[in-house]
Design an enzyme around this catalytic site. Structure first.
Site, PDB file in Angstrom:
ATOM      1  N   THR A  85       2.113 -17.815   3.324  1.00  0.00           N
ATOM      2  CA  THR A  85       2.597 -18.035   5.030  1.00  0.00           C
ATOM      3  C   THR A  85       2.073 -16.846   5.902  1.00  0.00           C
ATOM      4  O   THR A  85       2.320 -16.796   6.875  1.00  0.00           O
ATOM      5  CB  THR A  85       4.070 -17.983   4.977  1.00  0.00           C
ATOM      6  OG1 THR A  85       4.547 -16.815   4.455  1.00  0.00           O
ATOM      7  CG2 THR A  85       4.919 -19.058   4.361  1.00  0.00           C
ATOM      8  N   ARG A 120      -1.955 -15.719   6.228  1.00  0.00           N
ATOM      9  CA  ARG A 120      -3.286 -15.817   6.861  1.00  0.00           C
ATOM     10  C   ARG A 120      -4.098 -16.557   5.876  1.00  0.00           C
ATOM     11  O   ARG A 120      -3.964 -16.157   4.706  1.00  0.00           O
ATOM     12  CB  ARG A 120      -3.781 -14.879   7.665  1.00  0.00           C
ATOM     13  CG  ARG A 120      -3.231 -14.410   8.806  1.00  0.00           C
ATOM     14  CD  ARG A 120      -3.418 -15.588  10.023  1.00  0.00           C
ATOM     15  NE  ARG A 120      -2.804 -14.947  11.373  1.00  0.00           N
ATOM     16  CZ  ARG A 120      -1.627 -15.342  11.649  1.00  0.00           C
ATOM     17  NH1 ARG A 120      -0.688 -16.037  11.129  1.00  0.00           N
ATOM     18  NH2 ARG A 120      -1.229 -14.859  12.882  1.00  0.00           N
ATOM     19  N   GLU A 174      -8.416 -22.858  10.234  1.00  0.00           N
ATOM     20  CA  GLU A 174      -7.614 -23.776  10.782  1.00  0.00           C
ATOM     21  C   GLU A 174      -8.089 -24.382  12.063  1.00  0.00           C
ATOM     22  O   GLU A 174      -8.974 -23.724  12.761  1.00  0.00           O
ATOM     23  CB  GLU A 174      -6.278 -23.093  11.121  1.00  0.00           C
ATOM     24  CG  GLU A 174      -5.282 -22.743  10.075  1.00  0.00           C
ATOM     25  CD  GLU A 174      -4.289 -21.954  10.396  1.00  0.00           C
ATOM     26  OE1 GLU A 174      -3.674 -22.046  11.369  1.00  0.00           O
ATOM     27  OE2 GLU A 174      -3.558 -21.543   9.253  1.00  0.00           O
ATOM     28  N   ARG A 176       0.782  -1.119   0.086  1.00  0.00           N
ATOM     29  CA  ARG A 176      -0.034   0.169  -0.031  1.00  0.00           C
ATOM     30  C   ARG A 176       0.849   1.352   0.029  1.00  0.00           C
ATOM     31  O   ARG A 176       0.572   2.078  -0.699  1.00  0.00           O
ATOM     32  CB  ARG A 176      -1.047   0.097   0.992  1.00  0.00           C
ATOM     33  CG  ARG A 176      -2.484  -0.726   0.837  1.00  0.00           C
ATOM     34  CD  ARG A 176      -3.219  -0.306   2.164  1.00  0.00           C
ATOM     35  NE  ARG A 176      -2.548  -0.714   3.348  1.00  0.00           N
ATOM     36  CZ  ARG A 176      -3.070  -0.907   4.676  1.00  0.00           C
ATOM     37  NH1 ARG A 176      -4.285  -0.130   4.600  1.00  0.00           N
ATOM     38  NH2 ARG A 176      -2.405  -0.973   5.532  1.00  0.00           N
ATOM     39  N   HIS A 201       0.921 -24.925   9.587  1.00  0.00           N
ATOM     40  CA  HIS A 201       1.398 -23.417  10.079  1.00  0.00           C
ATOM     41  C   HIS A 201       2.351 -23.474  10.853  1.00  0.00           C
ATOM     42  O   HIS A 201       2.737 -23.243  12.222  1.00  0.00           O
ATOM     43  CB  HIS A 201       0.005 -22.903  11.144  1.00  0.00           C
ATOM     44  CG  HIS A 201      -0.066 -21.375  11.108  1.00  0.00           C
ATOM     45  ND1 HIS A 201      -1.181 -20.656  11.358  1.00  0.00           N
ATOM     46  CD2 HIS A 201       0.930 -20.556  11.594  1.00  0.00           C
ATOM     47  CE1 HIS A 201      -0.679 -19.496  11.474  1.00  0.00           C
ATOM     48  NE2 HIS A 201       0.409 -19.248  11.708  1.00  0.00           N
TER      49      HIS A 201
HETATM   50  C1  DGY Z   1       2.343 -15.456  13.982  1.00  0.00           C
HETATM   51  O1  DGY Z   1       3.040 -15.140  14.684  1.00  0.00           O
HETATM   52  O2  DGY Z   1       1.438 -14.458  13.365  1.00  0.00           O
HETATM   53  C2  DGY Z   1       2.333 -16.970  13.518  1.00  0.00           C
HETATM   54  O3  DGY Z   1       1.504 -16.972  12.382  1.00  0.00           O
HETATM   55  C3  DGY Z   1       1.474 -17.527  14.785  1.00  0.00           C
HETATM   56  O4  DGY Z   1       0.490 -16.840  14.910  1.00  0.00           O
END
Ligand code: DGY
Length: 322
Positions: A239, A241, A270, A179, A288
């Site tokens: 990696t 969300r 999840e 952004r 995760h």
């Molecule tokens: C983070 O630190 O955001 C990892 O994905 C675990 O929550």
């Protein structure tokens, strides 16, 4: 003076549990089972600080009834599982753990990138099943990373660290969308071109890696149209969300071949990983693991405790989320 009462919602590294035991009146989670919404609600009425993880959801409803807790010290950098507006309204300070997990998460993005392009998951399954009958020139032929274009969506700490690895290690060109402008000081020698929008990144890149926060306006930002732009020869790595990707659209694209492959560490709901996703060969699925190294998990725990120490000593917390 009585020590502050603290709840740690999941099992932590031993050294961090020893420190919190020494300094606070703490309740640890010996079973490591996730707490229910009722448990969390009760905790907000009993503890001065609650230290959750990504598996603990603090909704506005829950936070509006918080009777005692004044600090939520999140073990993790992402905090989309906490309604921070509602926390602010309830007079609760929220902290997180930025910086200490940058390298490990970037390493995992590279792991996924390599695994999906080089078909490492498929190869491992073949060997483990006892179905590998010897080398052949056309077996499990993948795509080369060297010289390809990496598209980063979200050029924060982890996005930059991933791009740096890709460029230094694999000679990849880097384009990105962020952004705001990223200063040359932060890029620090990294050659990366900022494009106008996410669509342009999806069109230009051979591999798109997501590094933007979950929740809010970022929900399903990688929709069917953008996934199609990455294309049948392209790959997606997530990696960040799970909710930033339209998961059903991703499954359709992987199934039809509209997208070449994907490497995923995170999922929309999840720990549920949809069966149609698990059935696909052109996707690498990890549970995760982004920050999951001994060094980083310990550093995360200590960072949460540094925030607690500052808060209860009446100082500014070092890592407020806003
Ligand atoms: C983070 O630190 O955001 C990892 O994905 C675990 O929550």
């Amino acid at each position: 003076m009585a020590k502050p009462r603290i709840l740690i919602t999941r099992k932590w590294p031993d050294a961090c549990e020893a420190r919190v035991r020494r300094d606070y009146d703490v309740v640890l989670n010996e079973t490591d089972e996730p707490l229910s919404q009722d448990d969390l609600q009760e905790a907000l009425g009993r503890f001065d600080a609650v230290c959750p993880t990504v598996t603990d959801r603090f909704s506005a409803h829950l936070l509006s009834k918080a009777a005692k807790t004044k600090l939520i010290g999140n073990f993790g950098v992402g905090f989309n599982h906490i309604d921070v507006d509602a926390a602010e309204e309830a007079g609760i300070t929220v902290t997180n753990t930025p910086g200490v997990l940058t390298d490990c998460t970037a390493d995992l993005a590279m792991t996924l990138m390599l695994m999906v392009t080089r078909r490492a998951g498929e190869g491992e399954r073949l060997v483990r099943a006892g179905d590998w009958h010897g080398w052949k020139p056309t077996q499990l032929v993948g795509a080369r990373l060297t010289g390809k274009t990496l598209g980063i969506v979200g050029m924060g700490r982890i996005g930059i660290a991933t791009a740096r690895r890709a460029q230094a290690g694999f000679g990849m060109n880097v384009v990105y969308y962020n952004r705001s402008e990223v200063s040359p000081e932060r890029l620090d020698g990294l050659k990366a071109e900022r494009l106008d929008d996410i669509d342009a990144v999806c069109e230009a890149a051979d591999i798109v890696s997501l590094h933007l926060p979950g929740g809010g306006a970022n929900s399903k930002v990688l929709d069917a149209g953008r996934i199609a732009k990455i294309g049948p020869e392209g790959f997606l790595v997530n990696t960040a969300r799970g909710d930033v990707v339209d998961e059903p659209a991703l499954i359709d694209a992987l199934h039809s071949g509209a997208l070449g492959g994907a490497g995923l560490d995170v999922y929309a709901a999840e720990p549920h990983v949809p069966e149609p996703l698990r059935a696909l060969d052109n996707v690498v699925l990890l549970p995760h693991l982004g920050s999951a190294t001994a060094e980083t998990r310990e550093a995360m725990g200590h960072m949460v405790l540094d925030n607690l120490d500052a808060f209860f000593a009446g100082r500014d917390v070092p890592n407020p989320v806003r």
